[in-house]
Design a protein around this motif. Structure first.
Motif, PDB file in Angstrom:
ATOM      1  N   ARG A  19       0.824  -1.219   0.000  1.00  0.00           N
ATOM      2  CA  ARG A  19       0.000   0.000   0.000  1.00  0.00           C
ATOM      3  C   ARG A  19       0.854   1.264   0.000  1.00  0.00           C
ATOM      4  NH1 ARG A  19      -4.721   1.679   4.328  1.00  0.00           N
ATOM      5  NH2 ARG A  19      -5.338   3.578   3.244  1.00  0.00           N
ATOM      6  N   LEU A  20       0.387   2.258  -0.752  1.00  0.00           N
ATOM      7  CA  LEU A  20       1.013   3.575  -0.781  1.00  0.00           C
ATOM      8  C   LEU A  20       0.064   4.583  -0.145  1.00  0.00           C
ATOM      9  CD1 LEU A  20       2.316   3.673  -4.475  1.00  0.00           C
ATOM     10  CD2 LEU A  20       3.696   3.338  -2.410  1.00  0.00           C
ATOM     11  N   GLY A  21       0.533   5.390   0.760  1.00  0.00           N
ATOM     12  CA  GLY A  21      -0.283   6.460   1.333  1.00  0.00           C
ATOM     13  C   GLY A  21      -1.372   5.953   2.253  1.00  0.00           C
ATOM     14  N   LYS A  22      -2.190   6.890   2.705  1.00  0.00           N
ATOM     15  CA  LYS A  22      -3.291   6.580   3.641  1.00  0.00           C
ATOM     16  C   LYS A  22      -4.659   6.797   3.017  1.00  0.00           C
ATOM     17  CE  LYS A  22      -0.992   5.813   7.505  1.00  0.00           C
ATOM     18  NZ  LYS A  22      -0.993   4.485   8.072  1.00  0.00           N
ATOM     19  N   HIS A  23      -4.707   7.164   1.739  1.00  0.00           N
ATOM     20  CA  HIS A  23      -5.986   7.446   1.099  1.00  0.00           C
ATOM     21  C   HIS A  23      -6.669   6.159   0.608  1.00  0.00           C
ATOM     22  CE1 HIS A  23      -2.773   7.654  -1.898  1.00  0.00           C
ATOM     23  NE2 HIS A  23      -3.644   7.150  -2.744  1.00  0.00           N
ATOM     24  N   VAL A  24      -7.957   6.304   0.347  1.00  0.00           N
ATOM     25  CA  VAL A  24      -8.779   5.220  -0.196  1.00  0.00           C
ATOM     26  C   VAL A  24      -9.421   5.757  -1.461  1.00  0.00           C
ATOM     27  CG1 VAL A  24     -10.781   3.733   0.249  1.00  0.00           C
ATOM     28  CG2 VAL A  24      -9.223   4.309   2.122  1.00  0.00           C
ATOM     29  N   PHE A  25      -9.520   4.906  -2.476  1.00  0.00           N
ATOM     30  CA  PHE A  25     -10.161   5.304  -3.722  1.00  0.00           C
ATOM     31  C   PHE A  25     -11.588   4.764  -3.788  1.00  0.00           C
ATOM     32  CE2 PHE A  25      -5.758   5.198  -5.706  1.00  0.00           C
ATOM     33  CZ  PHE A  25      -5.639   6.571  -5.790  1.00  0.00           C
ATOM     34  N   SER A  26     -12.482   5.589  -4.288  1.00  0.00           N
ATOM     35  CA  SER A  26     -13.833   5.193  -4.673  1.00  0.00           C
ATOM     36  C   SER A  26     -13.882   5.442  -6.180  1.00  0.00           C
ATOM     37  CB  SER A  26     -14.863   6.057  -3.930  1.00  0.00           C
ATOM     38  OG  SER A  26     -16.157   5.760  -4.374  1.00  0.00           O
TER      39      SER A  26
END
Length: 162
Positions: free
Chosen positions: A46-53
């Motif tokens: 995983r890269l970063g702390k964001h989540v994609f929708s």
């Protein structure tokens, strides 16, 4: 609504997907998030702390999409590679290109007004038109549709008008 134009390279995503329509998107996206979020820590690259929708309309043109048109909806995270995908999850590639990125701040129930502004006001009056790539939102990891003051980046694929 503030925006910026960004050029991106391919972005690798691991997540889960379901077919849905605009009629069912709110409930079904919540179902996807409830399946995915508890398992997101299983993803080792995983890269970063964001989540994609992500909304992947495939070959459909936006003008042809109705409330009942089905498309793929994804919830996932960005990864550095696709070497170790947990069972029950799949890879997705957000294709390189130009995006108009709008920062939305407010309540989730008010977002449709902003979406209407993007597609009915900003886009027709810009030097751009929609490109045929996935649309997505980049959300913070603690995002909740119940929060009254969310912040998310809305990525709309664009290209110069011919």
């Amino acid at each position: 609504m503030k925006h910026r134009i960004e050029e991106t390279k391919d972005r690798l995503v691991v997540g889960i997907k379901a077919n849905m329509s605009l009629q069912t998107i709110q409930q079904e996206t919540g179902n996807l998030a409830r399946q995915f979020m508890p398992r997101r820590h299983e993803i080792s690259s995983r890269l970063g702390k964001h989540v994609f929708s992500i909304q992947d309309y495939g070959e459909l043109e936006m003008k042809d999409i109705t409330a009942r048109t089905t498309f793929e909806k994804w919830v996932g995270v960005e990864v550095s590679n696709l070497d170790d995908i947990p069972k029950g999850m799949e890879p997705f590639i957000l294709k390189a290109g130009t995006y108009a990125v709008f920062t939305y701040k407010g309540a989730t129930q008010d977002f449709p007004k902003s979406r209407q502004y993007i597609f009915q006001d900003w886009l027709p009056n810009s030097d751009f038109e929609l490109d045929n790539r996935a649309h997505f939102e980049e959300l913070s990891e603690n995002y909740s549709k119940y929060l009254q003051n969310i912040e998310e980046d809305v990525w709309i694929p664009i290209k110069g008008k011919d």
